[in-house]
Design a protein around this motif. Structure first.
Motif, short mmCIF file in Angstrom:
data_model
loop_
_atom_site.label_atom_id
_atom_site.label_comp_id
_atom_site.label_asym_id
_atom_site.label_seq_id
_atom_site.Cartn_x
_atom_site.Cartn_y
_atom_site.Cartn_z
N VAL A 89 48.93 33.75 48.74
CA VAL A 89 47.97 34.84 48.56
C VAL A 89 48.35 35.58 47.28
O VAL A 89 49.44 36.13 47.18
N PHE A 90 47.45 35.53 46.31
CA PHE A 90 47.66 36.21 45.04
C PHE A 90 47.14 37.63 45.20
O PHE A 90 45.96 37.85 45.43
N LEU A 91 48.04 38.60 45.06
CA LEU A 91 47.75 39.98 45.42
C LEU A 91 47.04 40.79 44.34
O LEU A 91 46.33 41.74 44.66
N GLN A 92 47.27 40.46 43.07
CA GLN A 92 46.72 41.31 42.00
C GLN A 92 46.17 40.49 40.84
O GLN A 92 46.28 40.91 39.70
N ASP A 93 45.61 39.35 41.11
CA ASP A 93 45.22 38.45 40.04
C ASP A 93 43.74 38.09 40.13
O ASP A 93 43.16 38.10 41.20
N THR A 94 43.19 37.74 38.98
CA THR A 94 41.80 37.27 38.94
C THR A 94 41.78 35.76 39.17
O THR A 94 42.81 35.08 39.04
N ARG A 95 40.63 35.24 39.46
CA ARG A 95 40.45 33.80 39.63
C ARG A 95 40.91 33.05 38.38
O ARG A 95 41.57 32.03 38.46
N GLU A 96 40.60 33.59 37.21
CA GLU A 96 40.98 32.95 35.95
C GLU A 96 42.50 32.91 35.78
O GLU A 96 43.07 31.91 35.34
N MET A 97 43.16 34.03 36.10
CA MET A 97 44.63 34.09 36.00
C MET A 97 45.27 33.05 36.92
O MET A 97 46.23 32.38 36.54
N ILE A 98 44.74 32.93 38.13
CA ILE A 98 45.31 31.99 39.10
C ILE A 98 45.08 30.55 38.65
O ILE A 98 46.00 29.73 38.73
N THR A 99 43.90 30.24 38.18
CA THR A 99 43.60 28.89 37.71
C THR A 99 44.53 28.50 36.57
O THR A 99 45.09 27.39 36.55
N GLU A 100 44.73 29.39 35.62
CA GLU A 100 45.62 29.13 34.49
C GLU A 100 47.07 28.96 34.97
O GLU A 100 47.78 28.06 34.52
N TYR A 101 47.49 29.81 35.87
CA TYR A 101 48.84 29.75 36.43
C TYR A 101 49.08 28.41 37.13
O TYR A 101 50.10 27.76 36.91
N LEU A 102 48.14 27.99 37.95
CA LEU A 102 48.31 26.74 38.70
C LEU A 102 48.30 25.53 37.78
O LEU A 102 48.91 24.50 38.10
N ALA A 103 47.64 25.64 36.65
CA ALA A 103 47.59 24.52 35.69
C ALA A 103 48.93 24.31 34.98
O ALA A 103 49.24 23.19 34.58
N LYS A 104 49.74 25.36 34.88
CA LYS A 104 50.98 25.21 34.11
C LYS A 104 52.27 25.39 34.89
O LYS A 104 53.32 25.00 34.42
#
Length: 167
Positions: A89-104
């Motif tokens: 559960v990402f508490l303070q992130d946007t969908r874009e931030m999470i997508t980028e994070y998961l990619a790297k």
């Protein structure tokens, strides 16, 4: 420099005290929630009663959260083999931030990423991240704390697999 270290140490101690006071106890029922996933599907924790669930609460920008993701990725073969759900559960992130994070960043392949709308932060009384919880098949908390290594996580879960989840 020494004063900064002392300040940081005292700050960490204060934060740890808050987490200990707010942590869920062994055997407590897991607070249920329903959140949207990145895939657009709704995830409800209680729908996974009967399965062991690892619940990671964190953010994309937290260094210790990244370390916990690495540890979960290290444990991924064990988790997959034993059909253990890994939910972040990402508490303070946007969908874009999470997508980028998961990619790297390293993370378990079967990770279920969710966007918090504030309900998880409130229900789980989150003050310090990462927070790693293990929910047994009976929907009870068997672990609520901070960073846990891959090996320690596997050691925690193995008896649950052998004893039918009695702790």
């Amino acid at each position: 420099m020494k004063a900064a270290r002392i300040f940081l140490f005292l700050t960490v101690l204060l934060c740890l005290g808050a987490v200990t006071a707010s942590a869920l106890e062994f055997g407590d029922p897991a607070p249920d929630f329903e959140l949207p996933g990145l895939d657009g599907k709704t995830f409800r924790l209680s729908d996974h009663r009967g399965q062991i669930v690892i619940l990671k609460l964190g953010t994309t920008w937290c260094p210790t959260c990244k370390q916990q993701s690495f540890e979960l990725a290290e444990a991924a073969p064990f988790l997959k083999k034993n059909n253990i759900k890994v939910v972040e559960v990402f508490l303070q992130d946007t969908r874009e931030m999470i997508t980028e994070y998961l990619a790297k960043e390293r993370h378990p392949e079967e990770l279920i990423p969710l966007l918090d709308d504030g309900q998880v932060r409130q229900k789980y009384n989150v003050y310090l991240i990462p927070r790693l919880l293990v929910v047994n098949r009976e929907f009870q908390i068997v672990r609520d704390g901070s960073l846990l290594t891959s090996q320690a996580l596997q050691n925690l879960i193995r008896p649950m697999l052998k004893k039918g989840d009695k702790g």
